[in-house]
Design a protein around this motif. Sequence first.
Motif, PDB file in Angstrom:
ATOM      1  N   ASP A  16       1.201  -1.755  -0.337  1.00 14.61           N
ATOM      2  CA  ASP A  16       0.339  -0.165   0.161  1.00 14.61           C
ATOM      3  C   ASP A  16       1.019   1.664   0.079  1.00 14.61           C
ATOM      4  O   ASP A  16      -0.027   2.319   0.070  1.00 14.61           O
ATOM      5  CB  ASP A  16      -1.142   0.167   1.280  1.00 14.61           C
ATOM      6  CG  ASP A  16      -2.082  -0.622   0.987  1.00 14.61           C
ATOM      7  OD1 ASP A  16      -2.497  -1.105  -0.690  1.00 14.61           O
ATOM      8  OD2 ASP A  16      -3.221  -1.076   1.793  1.00 14.61           O
ATOM      9  N   GLY A  18       2.337   2.312  -2.444  1.00 12.04           N
ATOM     10  CA  GLY A  18       1.673   2.946  -3.614  1.00 12.04           C
ATOM     11  C   GLY A  18       2.679   2.222  -4.761  1.00 12.04           C
ATOM     12  O   GLY A  18       2.889   3.229  -6.204  1.00 12.04           O
ATOM     13  N   LYS A  19       2.922   1.093  -4.985  1.00 10.83           N
ATOM     14  CA  LYS A  19       4.444   0.785  -6.172  1.00 10.83           C
ATOM     15  C   LYS A  19       3.324   0.167  -7.172  1.00 10.83           C
ATOM     16  O   LYS A  19       4.377   0.801  -8.058  1.00 10.83           O
ATOM     17  CB  LYS A  19       4.550  -0.866  -5.473  1.00 10.83           C
ATOM     18  CG  LYS A  19       5.645  -1.396  -6.642  1.00 10.83           C
ATOM     19  CD  LYS A  19       6.158  -2.655  -5.878  1.00 10.83           C
ATOM     20  CE  LYS A  19       5.664  -3.996  -6.014  1.00 10.83           C
ATOM     21  NZ  LYS A  19       6.005  -5.521  -5.371  1.00 10.83           N
ATOM     22  N   SER A  20       2.409   0.237  -6.716  1.00  7.81           N
ATOM     23  CA  SER A  20       1.351  -0.039  -8.441  1.00  7.81           C
ATOM     24  C   SER A  20       0.996   1.224  -9.534  1.00  7.81           C
ATOM     25  O   SER A  20       1.348   1.242 -10.531  1.00  7.81           O
ATOM     26  CB  SER A  20       0.328  -1.236  -8.602  1.00  7.81           C
ATOM     27  OG  SER A  20       0.308  -1.796  -7.998  1.00  7.81           O
ATOM     28  N   THR A  21       0.853   2.482  -8.300  1.00  8.53           N
ATOM     29  CA  THR A  21       0.250   3.222  -8.884  1.00  8.53           C
ATOM     30  C   THR A  21       1.577   3.813  -9.450  1.00  8.53           C
ATOM     31  O   THR A  21       0.982   4.009 -10.712  1.00  8.53           O
ATOM     32  CB  THR A  21       0.080   4.411  -7.462  1.00  8.53           C
ATOM     33  OG1 THR A  21      -1.224   3.230  -6.564  1.00  8.53           O
ATOM     34  CG2 THR A  21      -0.765   5.481  -8.153  1.00  8.53           C
ATOM     35  N   GLY A  55      -4.788  -6.156  -3.319  1.00  8.31           N
ATOM     36  CA  GLY A  55      -3.644  -4.933  -3.323  1.00  8.31           C
ATOM     37  C   GLY A  55      -2.227  -5.186  -3.620  1.00  8.31           C
ATOM     38  O   GLY A  55      -1.208  -4.535  -3.193  1.00  8.31           O
ATOM     39  N   ASN A 130       7.340   8.491  -1.933  1.00 12.29           N
ATOM     40  CA  ASN A 130       5.993   9.133  -2.008  1.00 12.29           C
ATOM     41  C   ASN A 130       4.534   9.328  -1.365  1.00 12.29           C
ATOM     42  O   ASN A 130       4.802   9.389  -0.494  1.00 12.29           O
ATOM     43  CB  ASN A 130       5.091   7.632  -2.670  1.00 12.29           C
ATOM     44  CG  ASN A 130       4.187   7.354  -3.623  1.00 12.29           C
ATOM     45  OD1 ASN A 130       3.606   8.515  -4.536  1.00 12.29           O
ATOM     46  ND2 ASN A 130       3.055   6.403  -3.708  1.00 12.29           N
ATOM     47  N   LYS A 131       3.336   9.855  -2.141  1.00 11.78           N
ATOM     48  CA  LYS A 131       2.243  10.327  -1.131  1.00 11.78           C
ATOM     49  C   LYS A 131       2.923  11.963  -0.277  1.00 11.78           C
ATOM     50  O   LYS A 131       1.642  11.958   0.561  1.00 11.78           O
ATOM     51  CB  LYS A 131       1.918   9.724  -0.081  1.00 11.78           C
ATOM     52  CG  LYS A 131       1.318   7.818  -1.225  1.00 11.78           C
ATOM     53  CD  LYS A 131       0.501   6.816  -0.275  1.00 11.78           C
ATOM     54  CE  LYS A 131       0.546   6.076  -0.171  1.00 11.78           C
ATOM     55  NZ  LYS A 131      -0.608   5.137   0.258  1.00 11.78           N
ATOM     56  N   ASP A 133       0.978  14.521  -1.277  1.00 14.64           N
ATOM     57  CA  ASP A 133       0.327  15.465  -1.091  1.00 14.64           C
ATOM     58  C   ASP A 133      -0.536  15.565   0.073  1.00 14.64           C
ATOM     59  O   ASP A 133      -1.860  15.908   0.039  1.00 14.64           O
ATOM     60  CB  ASP A 133      -0.212  14.691  -2.496  1.00 14.64           C
ATOM     61  CG  ASP A 133      -0.515  13.527  -2.459  1.00 14.64           C
ATOM     62  OD1 ASP A 133      -2.074  12.964  -2.463  1.00 14.64           O
ATOM     63  OD2 ASP A 133       0.200  12.367  -2.757  1.00 14.64           O
ATOM     64  N   SER A 161       4.638  12.175  -5.869  1.00 16.05           N
ATOM     65  CA  SER A 161       3.348  11.559  -5.609  1.00 16.05           C
ATOM     66  C   SER A 161       2.737  10.785  -6.943  1.00 16.05           C
ATOM     67  O   SER A 161       2.548  11.657  -8.095  1.00 16.05           O
ATOM     68  CB  SER A 161       2.131  12.993  -5.195  1.00 16.05           C
ATOM     69  OG  SER A 161       1.131  12.409  -5.765  1.00 16.05           O
ATOM     70  N   ALA A 162       2.701   9.838  -6.354  1.00 15.15           N
ATOM     71  CA  ALA A 162       2.276   8.539  -7.871  1.00 15.15           C
ATOM     72  C   ALA A 162       0.818   8.710  -8.050  1.00 15.15           C
ATOM     73  O   ALA A 162       0.525   9.366  -9.400  1.00 15.15           O
ATOM     74  CB  ALA A 162       2.641   7.153  -7.204  1.00 15.15           C
TER      75      ALA A 162
HETATM   76  P1  GTP Z   1       0.521  -3.967  -2.597  1.00 15.63           P
HETATM   77  O1  GTP Z   1       0.729  -3.724  -4.371  1.00 15.63           O
HETATM   78  O2  GTP Z   1      -0.301  -4.030  -2.085  1.00 15.63           O
HETATM   79  O3  GTP Z   1       1.930  -3.700  -2.809  1.00 15.63           O
HETATM   80  O4  GTP Z   1       0.471  -2.308  -3.151  1.00 15.63           O
HETATM   81  P2  GTP Z   1       0.751  -0.900  -3.660  1.00 15.63           P
HETATM   82  O5  GTP Z   1       2.834  -0.708  -2.743  1.00 15.63           O
HETATM   83  O6  GTP Z   1       1.080  -1.507  -5.992  1.00 15.63           O
HETATM   84  O7  GTP Z   1      -0.046   0.074  -3.356  1.00 15.63           O
HETATM   85  P3  GTP Z   1      -0.729   0.739  -4.508  1.00 15.63           P
HETATM   86  O8  GTP Z   1      -0.478   1.445  -5.875  1.00 15.63           O
HETATM   87  O9  GTP Z   1      -2.225  -0.255  -4.795  1.00 15.63           O
HETATM   88  O10 GTP Z   1      -1.452   1.929  -3.771  1.00 15.63           O
HETATM   89  C1  GTP Z   1      -2.289   1.908  -2.377  1.00 15.63           C
HETATM   90  C2  GTP Z   1      -3.203   2.982  -1.984  1.00 15.63           C
HETATM   91  O11 GTP Z   1      -2.563   4.181  -1.999  1.00 15.63           O
HETATM   92  C3  GTP Z   1      -4.133   3.392  -3.431  1.00 15.63           C
HETATM   93  O12 GTP Z   1      -4.825   4.031  -3.072  1.00 15.63           O
HETATM   94  C4  GTP Z   1      -3.330   4.198  -4.516  1.00 15.63           C
HETATM   95  O13 GTP Z   1      -4.066   5.404  -4.786  1.00 15.63           O
HETATM   96  C5  GTP Z   1      -2.921   5.485  -2.663  1.00 15.63           C
HETATM   97  N1  GTP Z   1      -1.714   6.323  -3.530  1.00 15.63           N
HETATM   98  C6  GTP Z   1      -0.501   5.234  -4.176  1.00 15.63           C
HETATM   99  N2  GTP Z   1       0.101   6.230  -4.697  1.00 15.63           N
HETATM  100  C7  GTP Z   1      -0.038   7.347  -3.545  1.00 15.63           C
HETATM  101  C8  GTP Z   1       0.280   9.055  -3.676  1.00 15.63           C
HETATM  102  O14 GTP Z   1       0.978   9.668  -4.214  1.00 15.63           O
HETATM  103  N3  GTP Z   1      -0.698   9.868  -2.667  1.00 15.63           N
HETATM  104  C9  GTP Z   1      -2.582   9.555  -2.115  1.00 15.63           C
HETATM  105  N4  GTP Z   1      -2.496  10.588  -1.793  1.00 15.63           N
HETATM  106  N5  GTP Z   1      -2.189   8.343  -2.159  1.00 15.63           N
HETATM  107  C10 GTP Z   1      -1.530   7.109  -3.004  1.00 15.63           C
END
Ligand code: GTP
Length: 603
Positions: A16, A18-21, A55, A130-131, A133, A161-162
């Motif tokens: 969570d 933000g790797k995928s984003t 996720g 990341n994040k 924002d 901020s992804a």
């Molecule tokens: P896994 O696949 O479970 O490891 O998660 P991940 O690390 O890929 O995280 P993912 O990209 O699914 O992001 C997790 C949550 O964070 C999602 O709800 C995204 O929309 C949110 N998110 C990702 N990047 C940002 C960011 O830069 N800012 C904000 N506010 N939210 C973000």
Amino acid sequence: QRIDHIRNFSIIAHIDHGKSTLADRLIQATGGLTDREMTGNAQVLDNMDIERERGITIKAQTVRLAWKGYELNLMDTPGHVDFAYEVSRSLAACEGALLVVDAAQGVEAQTLANVYQSIEHDHEIVPVINKIDLPAADPEGVRQEIEEIIGLDASEAVLASAKTGIGIEEILQAIVDKIPPPKGDAAAPLKAMLVDSWYDPYLGVVILVRVIDGTLKKGAQVKFMAAGTTHLVDRVGCFRPKIEQLSELGPGEIGFITAQIKEVAETRVGDTITDAKRPAAAALPGFKEVQPVVFCGLFPVDANDFEKLRDSLYKLRLNDASFSFETESSAALGFGFRCGFLGLLHLEIIQERLTREYDLDLITTAPSVVYRMHLTHSKNEDAKTIELHNPADMPDPNRIESIEEPWILATIYTPDEYLGGILKLCQDRRGIQKELTYVGSGSHARALLKYELPLNEVVFDFYDRLKSISKGYASFDYEQIGHREGDLVKMSILVNEEPVDALSMIVHRGTAEARGRGMCERLKELIPRHLFKIPIQAAIGGKVIARETISAMRKDVTAKCYGGDATRKRKLLEKQKKGKARMREYGNVSIPQEAFIAALRMG
Ligand code: GTP
């Protein structure tokens, strides 16, 4: 492509963060996808439904990005310990990694576990905060955490901020500037690593490869060194993320091949692919077979679904050679399968896919780890060591000289305030404390705990307990550290003096009583009363260690049911008949199958 214009990297992050984003953003920024394709809710790299919903990333995939004349191969690694070997292989295919840390959450257990692995592979690590924002973002605090806890220089960490797109160009620039290009010899015999493989209904088995030396060409005869098989390469290509076919992959490149292979089981992650006519002198180091570590029985709730379950398991195995199954029969649960998994998450994923994608209603027996039993010789057999993962197959206790069980090293990272509860949990589960470190201060104070624990105690609801004690804030990761001898016994559950096979388990003598009592109490609630008393017992060998009694039913309870009009009566009888079909007889006790299911589902 000139090799000095190639960069291979992965993204490491806690769930969570933000790797995928971020991956999607990088694809978008380099033109792999249009804005319209991006706005679909699907995250591009996670292609299975379950991955999206939970996720988490299960299968590693790679996307090739084109940016300012560079070829950037972004490798998506599975983020969970159950897939540790796959993670390790994908890391071995890269020269660097983006370390993504959530600006509001800071460093977590998986960040640590993954980053250490990455360091072991000599990666150049580019920190990304990341994040930023988010209103709660504290980039400075997180920068300090990265330096303090991980020991990486974070002074040049990219703030990003992804979600909104801040910092994406800077990240691409940092990849080019900081991550070294791969090395490789184009003139040497072909040597490529099999990083991953999966089944595609149109292409057959698709193999992800990293070329080390030489060139992998379409039309070549290649040899898989560990498997000892030879195949004709019929397609070579890469994902952008859409498929692009190529004529060849050169040294340092990551891409895919197909070679008319029907089953994923024919390919082994970590194998070395070489030219059949001009083979490499030696295979790549580090190849190992992955073995299932957690086993459980899967039974269809409706006995008529047995064939459907078998077909579904075969289909799932097409794409996942790491789980195993064989038929099993149980007096309590009927016909089903004994299945092996890489870990608990792997088990849950398979179970969920069977339920959801194949529409099966399943009963899962208590998960078991793999025990190593040293047996003395008997009249018919010599002394020997066996591996056991089904309590039902427990050998004669008189022949057991010693039993070894698998242990893990767990890393737990938690806000300070939950530490007491977590220490107690680890202690109750036979944990041995190895390390306790405090990091940060004030509201951000955390404890980093390392415990050695028997895996047997972890497969039994440890994770759920950890989450509830810490209100979800503690994070957890583990690695296996081998087998150790333990005082382990088989505990049987008896209903009306008869053992119920599906409920027996292997437990440590010290925790047997508590577990036995728990199970007896639960069954007492679940088994309906009869006209006579029913004892429910937990026993080790012949010795009863816990007992509950279901008291006899009073006669007037039945009388009440049979008043009323004829249709109601008939309906009742119909219902009873149906119910009967799913009853199991124990002595003269009928136990509704639901009682077993409930007992097992409660853990
Ligand atoms: P896994 O696949 O479970 O490891 O998660 P991940 O690390 O890929 O995280 P993912 O990209 O699914 O992001 C997790 C949550 O964070 C999602 O709800 C995204 O929309 C949110 N998110 C990702 N990047 C940002 C960011 O830069 N800012 C904000 N506010 N939210 C973000």
